[in-house]
Design a protein around this motif. Structure first.
Motif, PDB file in Angstrom:
ATOM      1  N   ILE A   8       7.370   1.636  -8.509  1.00  0.00           N
ATOM      2  CA  ILE A   8       7.667   2.876  -7.804  1.00  0.00           C
ATOM      3  C   ILE A   8       8.770   3.609  -8.562  1.00  0.00           C
ATOM      4  O   ILE A   8       9.839   3.044  -8.818  1.00  0.00           O
ATOM      5  CB  ILE A   8       8.128   2.610  -6.358  1.00  0.00           C
ATOM      6  CG1 ILE A   8       7.048   1.839  -5.589  1.00  0.00           C
ATOM      7  CG2 ILE A   8       8.457   3.910  -5.653  1.00  0.00           C
ATOM      8  CD1 ILE A   8       7.475   1.423  -4.197  1.00  0.00           C
ATOM      9  N   GLN A   9       8.514   4.828  -8.918  1.00  0.00           N
ATOM     10  CA  GLN A   9       9.512   5.659  -9.587  1.00  0.00           C
ATOM     11  C   GLN A   9      10.206   6.524  -8.525  1.00  0.00           C
ATOM     12  O   GLN A   9       9.702   7.561  -8.119  1.00  0.00           O
ATOM     13  CB  GLN A   9       8.850   6.538 -10.655  1.00  0.00           C
ATOM     14  CG  GLN A   9       8.281   5.779 -11.833  1.00  0.00           C
ATOM     15  CD  GLN A   9       9.379   5.131 -12.682  1.00  0.00           C
ATOM     16  OE1 GLN A   9      10.502   5.602 -12.720  1.00  0.00           O
ATOM     17  NE2 GLN A   9       9.034   4.037 -13.351  1.00  0.00           N
ATOM     18  N   ARG A  42       0.821  -1.217   0.000  1.00  0.00           N
ATOM     19  CA  ARG A  42       0.000   0.000   0.000  1.00  0.00           C
ATOM     20  C   ARG A  42       0.849   1.258   0.000  1.00  0.00           C
ATOM     21  O   ARG A  42       0.363   2.338   0.325  1.00  0.00           O
ATOM     22  CB  ARG A  42      -0.926   0.001   1.223  1.00  0.00           C
ATOM     23  CG  ARG A  42      -1.928  -1.130   1.248  1.00  0.00           C
ATOM     24  CD  ARG A  42      -2.127  -1.660   2.639  1.00  0.00           C
ATOM     25  NE  ARG A  42      -0.853  -2.035   3.220  1.00  0.00           N
ATOM     26  CZ  ARG A  42      -0.617  -2.038   4.526  1.00  0.00           C
ATOM     27  NH1 ARG A  42      -1.550  -1.695   5.363  1.00  0.00           N
ATOM     28  NH2 ARG A  42       0.579  -2.400   4.993  1.00  0.00           N
ATOM     29  N   GLY A  43       2.135   1.123  -0.333  1.00  0.00           N
ATOM     30  CA  GLY A  43       3.003   2.295  -0.374  1.00  0.00           C
ATOM     31  C   GLY A  43       3.216   2.938   0.974  1.00  0.00           C
ATOM     32  O   GLY A  43       3.475   4.146   1.054  1.00  0.00           O
ATOM     33  N   LEU A  86      10.199   5.728   8.182  1.00  0.00           N
ATOM     34  CA  LEU A  86       9.848   6.023   6.786  1.00  0.00           C
ATOM     35  C   LEU A  86       8.385   6.457   6.667  1.00  0.00           C
ATOM     36  O   LEU A  86       7.748   6.792   7.658  1.00  0.00           O
ATOM     37  CB  LEU A  86      10.159   4.825   5.886  1.00  0.00           C
ATOM     38  CG  LEU A  86      11.603   4.305   5.940  1.00  0.00           C
ATOM     39  CD1 LEU A  86      11.759   3.079   5.049  1.00  0.00           C
ATOM     40  CD2 LEU A  86      12.591   5.384   5.544  1.00  0.00           C
ATOM     41  N   GLY A  87       7.851   6.454   5.451  1.00  0.00           N
ATOM     42  CA  GLY A  87       6.461   6.833   5.236  1.00  0.00           C
ATOM     43  C   GLY A  87       6.162   8.285   5.564  1.00  0.00           C
ATOM     44  O   GLY A  87       5.034   8.624   5.942  1.00  0.00           O
ATOM     45  N   GLY A  88       7.154   9.156   5.457  1.00  0.00           N
ATOM     46  CA  GLY A  88       6.924  10.557   5.780  1.00  0.00           C
ATOM     47  C   GLY A  88       7.127  10.886   7.239  1.00  0.00           C
ATOM     48  O   GLY A  88       6.940  12.035   7.644  1.00  0.00           O
ATOM     49  N   PRO A 131       6.701   8.619   0.912  1.00  0.00           N
ATOM     50  CA  PRO A 131       6.175   9.899   1.428  1.00  0.00           C
ATOM     51  C   PRO A 131       4.714  10.042   1.012  1.00  0.00           C
ATOM     52  O   PRO A 131       4.276   9.449   0.019  1.00  0.00           O
ATOM     53  CB  PRO A 131       7.073  10.941   0.764  1.00  0.00           C
ATOM     54  CG  PRO A 131       7.695  10.259  -0.405  1.00  0.00           C
ATOM     55  CD  PRO A 131       7.799   8.809  -0.041  1.00  0.00           C
ATOM     56  N   PRO A 132       3.917  10.823   1.747  1.00  0.00           N
ATOM     57  CA  PRO A 132       2.465  10.891   1.500  1.00  0.00           C
ATOM     58  C   PRO A 132       2.082  11.192   0.056  1.00  0.00           C
ATOM     59  O   PRO A 132       1.138  10.598  -0.478  1.00  0.00           O
ATOM     60  CB  PRO A 132       2.011  12.009   2.448  1.00  0.00           C
ATOM     61  CG  PRO A 132       2.991  11.961   3.573  1.00  0.00           C
ATOM     62  CD  PRO A 132       4.307  11.614   2.938  1.00  0.00           C
ATOM     63  N   ASN A 133       2.803  12.113  -0.621  1.00  0.00           N
ATOM     64  CA  ASN A 133       2.414  12.432  -1.992  1.00  0.00           C
ATOM     65  C   ASN A 133       2.642  11.263  -2.934  1.00  0.00           C
ATOM     66  O   ASN A 133       1.839  10.981  -3.827  1.00  0.00           O
ATOM     67  CB  ASN A 133       3.171  13.675  -2.483  1.00  0.00           C
ATOM     68  CG  ASN A 133       4.687  13.470  -2.475  1.00  0.00           C
ATOM     69  OD1 ASN A 133       5.215  12.729  -1.656  1.00  0.00           O
ATOM     70  ND2 ASN A 133       5.386  14.138  -3.382  1.00  0.00           N
ATOM     71  N   LYS A 134       3.742  10.536  -2.724  1.00  0.00           N
ATOM     72  CA  LYS A 134       4.015   9.363  -3.545  1.00  0.00           C
ATOM     73  C   LYS A 134       3.030   8.233  -3.227  1.00  0.00           C
ATOM     74  O   LYS A 134       2.611   7.480  -4.098  1.00  0.00           O
ATOM     75  CB  LYS A 134       5.442   8.877  -3.304  1.00  0.00           C
ATOM     76  CG  LYS A 134       6.508   9.669  -4.040  1.00  0.00           C
ATOM     77  CD  LYS A 134       6.529   9.293  -5.510  1.00  0.00           C
ATOM     78  CE  LYS A 134       7.685   9.959  -6.234  1.00  0.00           C
ATOM     79  NZ  LYS A 134       7.673   9.623  -7.678  1.00  0.00           N
TER      80      LYS A 134
END
Length: 788
Positions: free
Chosen positions: A545-546, A22-23, A155-157, A27-30
């Protein structure tokens, strides 16, 4: 049929792709971009791909759905087409395969699904004192760990590491510890914990020459004749808890710092020869869902409860180890009449009346961050399903024989639906202050349990003994291995209670649960009928994921400038975990990188095919140096040494000890006379078994696994344990000996970063055999990709 079998195999292979479902680590925008095609439930519970066991997720192909949304029947005025009816029935069958024979509509009706419980549930335990064994000072942080181990970044922002000194982490850990404290402090008066401290140990049988032990609770009269509860509480809080420390780590890492398993441990209790004390490690993946801001109250409390339950489970193991009431070869006894030796599950069974098992199992994490538990099943853990898993490895099942016409409970597993309000109500003060005080032990048991699903291991019963790990519970796979019976009705009430008390407990639980009328019970064995014909394409893969690295040039320049021995030692670097490498950089200094920036750099390097090979999952990443992209290495002149010291010679001699592999015994082969033109074959005498000899290299692998770096202080302790006479020297002297050995051209060690000894010899094949199968294939693949 061949094509369908091939597609099914491909689907199973897709499920073995490890990724962030789920990413969550982006970061939140990605993350928003990564999950834009997922439904709200899939953003929390994943959009599963491929196959998981018998559940074939191809039915969800390109829908972005979780497979959890309840399927409603069409309104009476709507006439379904045959294809619509088929699709709806296939979705129901798919859900039954995933959820123990239930559709999610049925589980929702039973108030068992946490994300679909939108009621307000409060946590009233926020002022509870944390038990001394769980207080913040008992938790290890990175500075307490050897230098070759690193704590994963969040991580994850979010900034910082997964340690309790981080306010973000403490905010999710504290409620878990308060619930665990309530559970543990409530147990002092009851028989299970009393038995752990004072119960009778019985030597009841031997297995392959090894003594088996059973731990018996004391009688109520024995417990009432002394101040057992007060004494146990004082002893536990003042003595036992000081011997146990706690930490948060990835459940994929299994104590070595290297993520080398695909199915993470929720918790583990262990001791190490070079690491004094008793250690309890809880998986950060269990905590990760609690960082989310989109959880319902039931989800937040349910996942908080799951962590608390796991901690209490591990404390049973840790307390037994601290009490030192056992002797090898088996670490734990069987408790009372239980068939398997596992004190953690035994303790939780005593508290909860069964094992509260998560509805969404760990394979759905796909090697990435943890996923919320969805809901709870209640089952009895001590059955054939788990016969291959006990704390005392090799201790055989001690199931009792039954009459020929009876169903053997050891080969039977019942999964009962637990309403969400059971665990939510445990966060209310009155649950403990009124319910538990009034109704005693059984009030904390899961309930009311009215609908469940029974699985019986037929082959085990017929054959008498099969490999337990091959039993598949909760997944009808069409083999005839398992079959179901109707769920019947059951509530968790002790037979020892009076009828009046039973009725009172049941009424009180029903009042607190407010479950409403239950409309159905399932009796059919679920079987997945196959994905719709137009959705058999296996092409759906995890989204790509880019990554971008805005500080690429700066980081590359920093690495080039700090690549030498006792700096980052990049020229001799082989395999490192991502948190370990990140700690080396922070320890070296000279650049300020967030965990996310470092991960983005590794991802871009991997994508470009230079500097490093990087795998993000399972766990928190592995890194290996590759040949491409590096400028020529600088020469680092070695100090000339005329005469090596005795210690330097001894060190190389010790490290050269590879040990020997064991050889099994071989029976004699009788001679065969010549006949029918075939020549005579002489007899071959029997040969005895040759016991394996664990040399120094094998012991290093035993203690540090695939990790080739070790803190010099830990290496010093390792050497002293091997030979106290030779290595009873100050640490500073050992550092001199290590330097001398390396200057002499050692074939076994070199300098890692400052304070790190790096092993450079090839691990012997017979030693490497002790690695997990996944570790073997994974390390070999990474080395191949790195050109090593």
């Amino acid at each position: 049929m061949v094509g369908q079998a091939r597609q099914a195999a491909q689907a199973a292979q897709i499920q073995r792709i490890y990724y962030d479902t789920r990413g969550d680590l982006l970061p939140p925008n990605k993350r928003q971009e990564y999950t834009q095609n997922l439904t709200d439930l899939a953003k929390k519970y994943t959009h599963p791909l491929g196959k998981t066991g018998a559940a074939d997720h191809r039915i969800l192909f390109n829908t972005g759905k979780s497979g959890i949304t309840p399927i409603s029947s069409p309104p009476p005025c709507l006439i379904e087409t045959d294809q619509q009816k088929l699709s709806r029935n296939q979705l129901k069958a798919y859900q039954k395969t995933r959820f123990r024979g239930f559709t999610t509509a049925e589980l929702k009706e039973l108030n068992a699904l946490e994300p679909l419980d939108f009621e307000t549930h409060k946590n009233e335990l926020t002022n509870i004192d944390i038990h001394p064994a769980f207080r913040r000072k008992r938790w290890l942080t990175e500075k307490d760990l050897p230098k070759h181990l690193g704590v994963p970044p969040i991580l994850g922002g979010l900034d910082g590491l997964w340690e309790v000194t981080n306010p973000v982490v403490w905010a999710v850990v504290k409620p878990c510890l308060q619930m665990a404290s309530m559970m543990l402090m409530n147990e002092y008066e009851y028989g299970w914990l009393d038995a752990l401290f004072r119960g009778r140990l019985e030597k009841f049988a031997k297995d392959k020459g090894k003594q088996l032990l059973r731990l018996h609770p004391r009688t109520g009269l024995e417990m009432r004749t002394d101040s057992a509860a007060d004494e146990i509480q004082k002893f536990f809080e003042r003595k036992i808890s000081k011997k146990i420390d706690l930490r948060i780590d990835s459940g994929y890492s299994v104590m070595t710092g290297m993520p080398i398993v695909t199915n993470p441990l929720s918790g583990v209790t262990y001791e190490r020869p070079l690491d004094p004390g008793i250690h309890v490690s809880l998986s950060l993946e269990m905590f990760e869902p609690l960082l989310r801001t989109d959880l319902t109250d039931a989800e937040r409390l349910g996942n908080t409860w799951n962590v608390a339950k796991t901690l209490v489970h591990e404390m049973a193991h840790a307390t037994w180890r601290a009490l030192k009431r056992y002797k090898p070869p088996y670490a734990e006894p069987y408790f009372d009449d239980q068939a398997l030796s596992e004190l953690g599950f035994s303790f939780i069974n005593d508290i909860c009346g069964g094992e509260p098992a998560r509805m969404l199992r760990r394979p759905y994490w796909s090697g990435g961050p943890g996923v919320p538990q969805l809901g709870i099943w209640s089952n009895y853990w001590f059955n054939s399903t788990n016969a291959g898993y006990t704390t005392s490895a090799g201790a055989p099942p001690q199931n009792k024989p039954v009459e020929p016409d009876e169903i053997d409970p050891f080969y039977t597993r019942d999964d009962w639906v637990v309403p969400t309000s059971w665990h939510c109500n445990m966060f209310l003060n009155n649950w403990w202050n009124v319910g538990v005080v009034k109704f005693s032990r059984e009030f904390t048991h899961m309930g009311p349990l009215q609908h469940g699903y029974r699985k019986i291991d037929k082959r085990a019963i017929e054959a008498g003994n099969i490999e337990p790990r091959k039993i598949r519970v909760g997944e009808g796979d069409g083999t005839g291995l398992l079959y179901s019976e109707g769920p019947g009705d059951r509530i968790v009430i002790s037979d020892k209670l009076s009828i009046a008390n039973r009725k009172a407990i049941y009424a009180e639980q029903k009042r607190m649960v407010e479950a409403g009328k239950i409309l159905f019970a399932l009796t059919k064995n679920p079987g997945y009928v196959g994905a719709p014909n137009d959705n058999t394409d296996n092409g759906e893969r995890p989204p790509r994921i880019q990554y971008q690295c805005r500080r690429w040039d700066e980081i590359v320049a920093y690495l080039f400038a700090n690549r030498g021995p006792k700096e980052l030692a990049l020229d001799t670097m082989t395999l490192l975990s991502e948190p370990q490498f990140y700690r080396y950089i922070r320890g070296r200094g000279g650049i300020n990188l967030t965990g996310l920036e470092f991960r983005e750099f590794l991802a871009v390097a991997n994508e470009r095919g230079i500097l490093f090979v990087w795998e993000a999952h399972p766990g928190r990443g592995l890194v290996i140096r590759r040949k491409e992209g590096w400028p020529p290495a600088q020469d680092y002149p070695l100090e000339e040494i005329d005469q090596p010291s005795d210690e330097a010679v001894e060190l190389d001699t010790l490290l050269s000890d590879e040990g020997t592999a064991g050889v099994p015994a071989k029976a004699a082969i009788p001679a065969k006379p010549a006949e029918n033109g075939a020549p005579a074959v002489p007899s071959v005498p029997a040969t005895p078994a040759v016991k394996a000899v664990l040399g120094t290299q094998g012991k290093i692998f035993r203690d540090f696994g695939v990790n080739r770096d070790v803190d010099v202080k830990i290496f010093w302790e390792f050497l002293y344990k091997e030979d106290p006479t030779t290595w009873d020297i100050p640490l500073d002297r050992l550092i001199e000996v290590v330097d001398e050995s390396i200057n002499l051209g050692s074939m076994y060690i070199t300098h890692g970063p400052e304070g790190i000894v790096r092993f450079i010899y090839d691990v012997p094949d017979h030693v490497w055999e002790a690695a997990t199968p996944f570790a073997k294939t994974r390390v070999a693949d990474m080395k191949k990709r790195a050109g090593l």
